[in-house]
Design a protein around this motif. Structure first.
Motif: not given
Lengths: 205, 94
Positions: A28, A126-128, A149, A168-170, A172
């Motif tokens: 995650t 990165s990751g949730p 982002t 990014s929307d993740e 990140a």
């Protein structure tokens, strides 16, 4: 300008090589160091329209004029640092060519172009759960209603000065940190991410 | 901790800023024409009001720009934030 063949990582003493894996499905939080990023600092007057057009032509996009925002195309971006200051990032392979192109195109204008590639290194977080990790050491409101982002900010993370850039929307984030604080911040990030499932991944760029 | 609204970056924690003392202290145009007392007054003497004070702050960890803040010295309430070169507001005028 540094010789790319001599490029090293400030994390060498942490011996991360053996721990790098491809991210597990349930990871995650992912951490990586992007060592091959060129960084060029630009100081120029944003009201000089002619000069702004020159930059737009060389970069392929306009410099962001709104505070805490970025602009970019593929791997090249421009980050807002101040009302008359930007950071251009690009792959290391373009460092010398881009520096030369910017300097030559803007020769007739009043400005400062400085290659600061080796002053800072870049971590990719990165990751949730990436935002939960950052929130442990950063006072900035990183909730999507305030920071999305394409946003960037120079602020403090775990008591050290960083440049944050959400890519990014993740979500990140690219975290630019001074070379001499890099090992400290990496250890702090790993510790802060320990409660989540954290994986160290190889440099992607 | 104060939340200071940087005129360039927006609201940030006080810890990102550094303090620069009282604002609007103008360097004398002809320093060599000044008496020692007048020069000392320019160098050392500062207002210490119990109330609103115009002061300089620098966003050291952010955009690294200097700007002015009008802060109430008793309540710490930040009454106004304005860029360098802009006139002081509030009751004192000018």
């Amino acid at each position: 300008m540094s010789d790319p063949s001599l490029r090293q990582t400030p994390l060498a003493t942490l011996h991360l090589g053996d721990r790098k894996t491809s991210p597990a499905h349930d990871a995650t939080v992912r951490l990586a160091e992007k060592i091959f990023i060129a960084k060029i600092n630009l100081r120029a007057d944003p009201s000089n329209r002619k000069l702004m057009r020159v930059f737009e032509k060389v970069l392929g996009f306009a410099l962001p004029l709104e505070s805490n925002t970025t602009n970019g195309k593929a791997v090249r971006s421009a980050l807002w640092l101040g009302p008359d200051e930007w950071l251009i990032t690009a792959p290391s392979s373009q460092e010398q060519a881009l520096f030369k192109a910017l300097s030559e195109a803007a020769e007739a204008h009043h400005l400062a172009i400085t290659d600061v590639s080796d002053a800072r290194t870049v971590f990719l977080l990165s990751g949730p759960n990436a935002r939960d990790v950052l929130e442990k050491g950063c006072g900035l409101d990183l909730h999507p209603r305030a920071f999305q982002t394409g946003c960037c900010a120079q602020t403090r993370l775990a008591r050290t000065g960083v440049l944050l850039h959400q890519t990014s929307d993740e979500p990140a984030y690219d975290i630019h940190v001074s070379w001499s604080f890099a090992a400290y911040l990496w250890i702090w990030l790993e510790d802060a991410a320990a409660e989540f499932n954290v994986t160290i991944v190889a440099d992607d760029g | 901790m104060l939340l200071i609204d940087c005129p360039y970056c927006g609201p940030r924690e006080e810890i990102e800023f550094s303090y620069g003392g009282e604002a609007h202290i103008e360097r004398p145009k002809q320093p060599d024409k000044l008496s020692d007392a007048e020069w000392a007054d320019y160098l050392f003497m500062r207002n210490n009001p119990k109330g609103p004070l115009a002061e300089r702050w620098c966003h050291s960890y952010g955009c690294r720009r200097w700007f002015n803040v009008e802060r109430h010295t008793v309540t710490h309430e930040i009454q106004r934030v304005y860029k360098m070169g802009e006139p002081r507001g509030g009751e004192e005028g000018t």
